[in-house]
Design a protein around this motif. Structure first.
Motif, mmCIF file in Angstrom:
data_model
loop_
_atom_site.group_PDB
_atom_site.id
_atom_site.type_symbol
_atom_site.label_atom_id
_atom_site.label_comp_id
_atom_site.label_asym_id
_atom_site.label_seq_id
_atom_site.Cartn_x
_atom_site.Cartn_y
_atom_site.Cartn_z
ATOM 1 N N GLU A 3 0.831 -1.206 0.000
ATOM 2 C CA GLU A 3 0.000 0.000 0.000
ATOM 3 C C GLU A 3 0.867 1.258 0.000
ATOM 4 O OE1 GLU A 3 -3.733 0.903 0.211
ATOM 5 O OE2 GLU A 3 -3.106 -0.650 -1.205
ATOM 6 N N MET A 4 1.958 1.236 0.746
ATOM 7 C CA MET A 4 2.851 2.389 0.747
ATOM 8 C C MET A 4 3.489 2.588 -0.624
ATOM 9 S SD MET A 4 4.677 2.440 4.497
ATOM 10 C CE MET A 4 4.817 0.694 4.862
ATOM 11 N N ARG A 5 3.849 1.499 -1.280
ATOM 12 C CA ARG A 5 4.398 1.603 -2.634
ATOM 13 C C ARG A 5 3.357 2.196 -3.587
ATOM 14 N NH1 ARG A 5 8.831 -1.260 -4.418
ATOM 15 N NH2 ARG A 5 7.762 -1.805 -6.354
ATOM 16 N N GLU A 17 12.964 0.501 -9.539
ATOM 17 C CA GLU A 17 12.337 -0.592 -10.280
ATOM 18 C C GLU A 17 13.020 -1.931 -10.054
ATOM 19 O OE1 GLU A 17 12.469 0.193 -14.433
ATOM 20 O OE2 GLU A 17 14.606 0.724 -14.440
ATOM 21 N N ASP A 18 14.220 -1.930 -9.500
ATOM 22 C CA ASP A 18 14.943 -3.178 -9.232
ATOM 23 C C ASP A 18 14.710 -3.709 -7.821
ATOM 24 O OD1 ASP A 18 16.107 -3.181 -11.789
ATOM 25 O OD2 ASP A 18 17.701 -1.827 -11.115
ATOM 26 N N ARG A 19 13.855 -3.030 -7.044
ATOM 27 C CA ARG A 19 13.604 -3.435 -5.663
ATOM 28 C C ARG A 19 12.107 -3.607 -5.451
ATOM 29 N NH1 ARG A 19 18.100 -1.487 -2.526
ATOM 30 N NH2 ARG A 19 17.003 -2.266 -0.698
ATOM 31 N N ASP A 20 11.752 -4.377 -4.426
ATOM 32 C CA ASP A 20 10.343 -4.556 -4.089
ATOM 33 C C ASP A 20 10.034 -4.009 -2.698
ATOM 34 O OD1 ASP A 20 11.567 -6.426 -2.505
ATOM 35 O OD2 ASP A 20 10.510 -8.160 -3.341
ATOM 36 N N ASP A 21 10.932 -3.147 -2.185
ATOM 37 C CA ASP A 21 10.721 -2.533 -0.884
ATOM 38 C C ASP A 21 10.363 -1.060 -1.075
ATOM 39 O OD1 ASP A 21 13.133 -1.474 -1.675
ATOM 40 O OD2 ASP A 21 14.321 -2.404 -0.096
ATOM 41 N N LEU A 22 10.747 -0.205 -0.153
ATOM 42 C CA LEU A 22 10.417 1.215 -0.240
ATOM 43 C C LEU A 22 11.598 2.065 -0.700
ATOM 44 C CD1 LEU A 22 8.272 1.538 3.017
ATOM 45 C CD2 LEU A 22 7.459 1.424 0.653
ATOM 46 N N ILE A 65 -3.392 10.958 3.837
ATOM 47 C CA ILE A 65 -2.396 9.884 3.825
ATOM 48 C C ILE A 65 -1.029 10.544 3.742
ATOM 49 C CG2 ILE A 65 -1.513 7.847 2.627
ATOM 50 C CD1 ILE A 65 -4.269 7.485 1.396
ATOM 51 N N ALA A 66 -0.089 10.115 4.592
ATOM 52 C CA ALA A 66 1.260 10.663 4.564
ATOM 53 C C ALA A 66 2.274 9.575 4.863
ATOM 54 C CB ALA A 66 1.399 11.799 5.575
ATOM 55 N N LEU A 67 3.389 9.623 4.145
ATOM 56 C CA LEU A 67 4.495 8.684 4.335
ATOM 57 C C LEU A 67 5.766 9.471 4.599
ATOM 58 C CD1 LEU A 67 2.419 6.870 2.795
ATOM 59 C CD2 LEU A 67 4.369 5.845 1.604
ATOM 60 N N HIS A 68 6.512 9.071 5.623
ATOM 61 C CA HIS A 68 7.806 9.671 5.931
ATOM 62 C C HIS A 68 8.879 8.589 5.794
ATOM 63 C CE1 HIS A 68 5.985 13.064 8.674
ATOM 64 N NE2 HIS A 68 5.469 13.039 7.453
ATOM 65 N N LEU A 69 9.806 8.793 4.878
ATOM 66 C CA LEU A 69 10.925 7.870 4.680
ATOM 67 C C LEU A 69 12.212 8.601 5.032
ATOM 68 C CD1 LEU A 69 10.014 6.380 1.156
ATOM 69 C CD2 LEU A 69 9.108 5.747 3.406
ATOM 70 N N ALA A 70 12.994 8.034 5.944
ATOM 71 C CA ALA A 70 14.223 8.688 6.381
ATOM 72 C C ALA A 70 15.421 7.767 6.199
ATOM 73 C CB ALA A 70 14.106 9.107 7.847
ATOM 74 N N GLY A 71 16.541 8.354 5.805
ATOM 75 C CA GLY A 71 17.770 7.599 5.643
ATOM 76 C C GLY A 71 18.833 8.448 4.976
ATOM 77 N N VAL A 72 20.037 7.922 4.916
ATOM 78 C CA VAL A 72 21.142 8.605 4.242
ATOM 79 C C VAL A 72 21.197 8.096 2.802
ATOM 80 C CG1 VAL A 72 23.621 9.033 4.212
ATOM 81 C CG2 VAL A 72 22.420 8.803 6.406
ATOM 82 N N PRO A 73 21.048 8.971 1.821
ATOM 83 C CA PRO A 73 20.993 8.518 0.429
ATOM 84 C C PRO A 73 22.355 8.125 -0.133
ATOM 85 C CG PRO A 73 20.903 10.894 0.492
ATOM 86 C CD PRO A 73 20.876 10.429 1.932
ATOM 87 N N THR A 120 15.802 3.815 6.444
ATOM 88 C CA THR A 120 16.084 3.091 7.677
ATOM 89 C C THR A 120 15.001 3.356 8.723
ATOM 90 O OG1 THR A 120 17.500 4.939 8.363
ATOM 91 C CG2 THR A 120 18.569 3.059 7.309
ATOM 92 N N ARG A 121 14.180 4.369 8.485
ATOM 93 C CA ARG A 121 13.023 4.658 9.345
ATOM 94 C C ARG A 121 11.840 5.005 8.456
ATOM 95 N NH1 ARG A 121 12.960 9.030 12.108
ATOM 96 N NH2 ARG A 121 14.722 10.091 11.128
ATOM 97 N N VAL A 122 10.694 4.407 8.756
ATOM 98 C CA VAL A 122 9.468 4.656 7.994
ATOM 99 C C VAL A 122 8.332 4.920 8.972
ATOM 100 C CG1 VAL A 122 7.778 3.702 6.380
ATOM 101 C CG2 VAL A 122 10.217 3.164 6.097
ATOM 102 N N VAL A 123 7.630 6.017 8.768
ATOM 103 C CA VAL A 123 6.403 6.302 9.510
ATOM 104 C C VAL A 123 5.329 6.619 8.478
ATOM 105 C CG1 VAL A 123 5.238 7.748 11.209
ATOM 106 C CG2 VAL A 123 7.674 7.229 11.478
ATOM 107 N N ALA A 124 4.260 5.851 8.480
ATOM 108 C CA ALA A 124 3.196 6.043 7.503
ATOM 109 C C ALA A 124 1.850 6.074 8.205
ATOM 110 C CB ALA A 124 3.221 4.931 6.453
ATOM 111 N N LYS A 125 1.017 6.996 7.777
ATOM 112 C CA LYS A 125 -0.267 7.202 8.445
ATOM 113 C C LYS A 125 -1.366 7.352 7.394
ATOM 114 C CE LYS A 125 -2.112 10.111 12.191
ATOM 115 N NZ LYS A 125 -1.757 11.211 13.102
ATOM 116 N N ARG A 126 -2.469 6.655 7.630
ATOM 117 C CA ARG A 126 -3.635 6.743 6.760
ATOM 118 C C ARG A 126 -4.833 7.085 7.649
ATOM 119 N NH1 ARG A 126 -4.874 1.752 2.806
ATOM 120 N NH2 ARG A 126 -4.791 0.591 4.774
#
Length: 214
Positions: free
Chosen positions: A14-16, A46-51, A101-109, A163-169
């Motif tokens: 759903e997040m994807r 496109e090469d991954r099935d995660d976020l 709906i909001a998604l927060h994705l955090a990490g070092v790119p 490395t951190r995901v917060v998602a709210k619906r």
């Protein structure tokens, strides 16, 4: 973002979907001079099935955000809109609210090399321009290779595996089924706060509730 168990979105698929349908994102980081934010289109890798997401920033935003050196927060937002207390029924105590709906994705790119950045830019153009009746793709005339590479040099591509995901619906899941149906009907109507996209998301969330018959 304050989390509430009633509104938590934990389903990766759903997040994807939310990211795929709402690619315009906000990038936030803590610079030496304070918080900074930029706005860019992002795509799922496109090469991954995660976020994992890929995208680019224009120079000098890479320096402003310390790209590749410090954590980024990337915010995606789906359909959102006003919900009137009048939609809950005349005898129900209620106040206005906002569904969203909001998604927060955090990490070092990870910074992409020139060739991979070009591939991501090419895919980005193809995704959106490909829907046009007469598409102007990145490598097609009158563009030539020198022109494309010169423009690409003004961008910095990156890949972010959060490395951190917060998602709210927040879609009225804390209301009874009859109230939710009434809110959906109002959003699907022709009133001043009609919002068919938000109604569709509410229907999707309602159908996914535990015990709901398919």
């Amino acid at each position: 973002m304050r989390q509430n168990p009633s509104f938590t979105l934990a389903d990766v698929a759903e997040m994807r979907r939310v990211i795929e349908q709402n690619p315009w994102a906000t990038i936030v980081s803590a610079a030496d001079e304070g918080q900074v934010a930029s706005h860019y289109v992002m795509m799922l890798d496109e090469d991954r099935d995660d976020l994992t997401i890929v995208g680019h920033v224009g120079r000098p935003d890479d320096l402003i955000h310390g790209m590749g050196e410090r954590e980024l927060l990337v915010v995606f937002q789906g359909p959102h809109g006003y919900v009137s207390p009048g939609w809950y029924g005349k005898d129900t105590q209620a106040v206005p609210t906002w569904n969203y709906i909001a998604l927060h994705l955090a990490g070092v790119p990870e910074i992409l090399g020139d060739d991979e950045n070009l591939r991501v830019l090419d895919r980005l153009v193809e995704r959106f321009e490909g829907r046009m009746p007469d598409p102007r793709l990145m490598w097609e005339r009158p563009n030539d290779e020198a022109f494309v590479r010169r423009l690409a040099a003004g961008t910095v591509g990156f890949r972010l595996t959060p490395t951190r995901v917060v998602a709210k619906r927040k879609l009225s899941q804390n209301k009874d089924a009859a109230t939710v149906e009434n809110v959906i009907a109002e959003l699907q109507g022709d009133g001043v706060y009609a919002n068919p996209a938000l109604a569709d998301e509410m229907r999707r969330a309602q159908d996914a509730r535990p015990g709901r018959k398919a």
